[in-house]
Enzyme design. Sequence first.
Site, PDB file in Angstrom:
ATOM      1  N   CYS A  47     -12.170 -60.561   6.118  1.00 19.11           N
ATOM      2  CA  CYS A  47     -10.963 -60.812   6.902  1.00 19.11           C
ATOM      3  C   CYS A  47     -11.292 -61.899   7.928  1.00 19.11           C
ATOM      4  O   CYS A  47     -12.265 -61.769   8.686  1.00 19.11           O
ATOM      5  CB  CYS A  47     -10.501 -59.543   7.610  1.00 19.11           C
ATOM      6  SG  CYS A  47      -9.124 -59.837   8.751  1.00 19.11           S
ATOM      7  N   ASP A  54     -12.804 -57.104   2.813  1.00 16.94           N
ATOM      8  CA  ASP A  54     -11.606 -56.731   2.073  1.00 16.94           C
ATOM      9  C   ASP A  54     -11.991 -56.645   0.604  1.00 16.94           C
ATOM     10  O   ASP A  54     -12.741 -57.484   0.100  1.00 16.94           O
ATOM     11  CB  ASP A  54     -10.497 -57.771   2.260  1.00 16.94           C
ATOM     12  CG  ASP A  54      -9.891 -57.735   3.655  1.00 16.94           C
ATOM     13  OD1 ASP A  54      -9.711 -56.622   4.183  1.00 16.94           O
ATOM     14  OD2 ASP A  54      -9.581 -58.807   4.197  1.00 16.94           O
TER      15      ASP A  54
END
Length: 130
Positions: A47, A54
């Site tokens: 991120c 992620d």
Amino acid sequence: MQRGDERVLGRDARGPIRADEIDTVPWAHGGKDAVVEFATDELTAICPVTGQPDFYDLKLTYRPRERLLESKAMKLYLWGFREKGAFAEDLAATLLDDLVAACDPVEMTVDLTQQVRGGLKIRTVVRHTG
């Protein structure tokens, strides 16, 4: 396609590769209406705001013209996103741009789903036709 001495296939590769290093192989069946699909649940990126990882499910489908994406090169290319900051929507568009440039398909779809984080699952679908 990489020249023989620069190809990923057939050599020991121990790290990620850039988009311009993605190997392709000839597709001699251009008259066929073929669909090729790659799928993985092992794509990760960072991120860009929080620095947290992620996790993504990727489904890539394409109709080849004259070149096929080589699977080992695909794995190494996708590996390269582990340390890169990207929002899901930007990642999907980047994948599409890079992979279309590598193999010039008739059409391609990147269907990318970011796994739940903060209570939301994000799905981005981007397409190329041409």
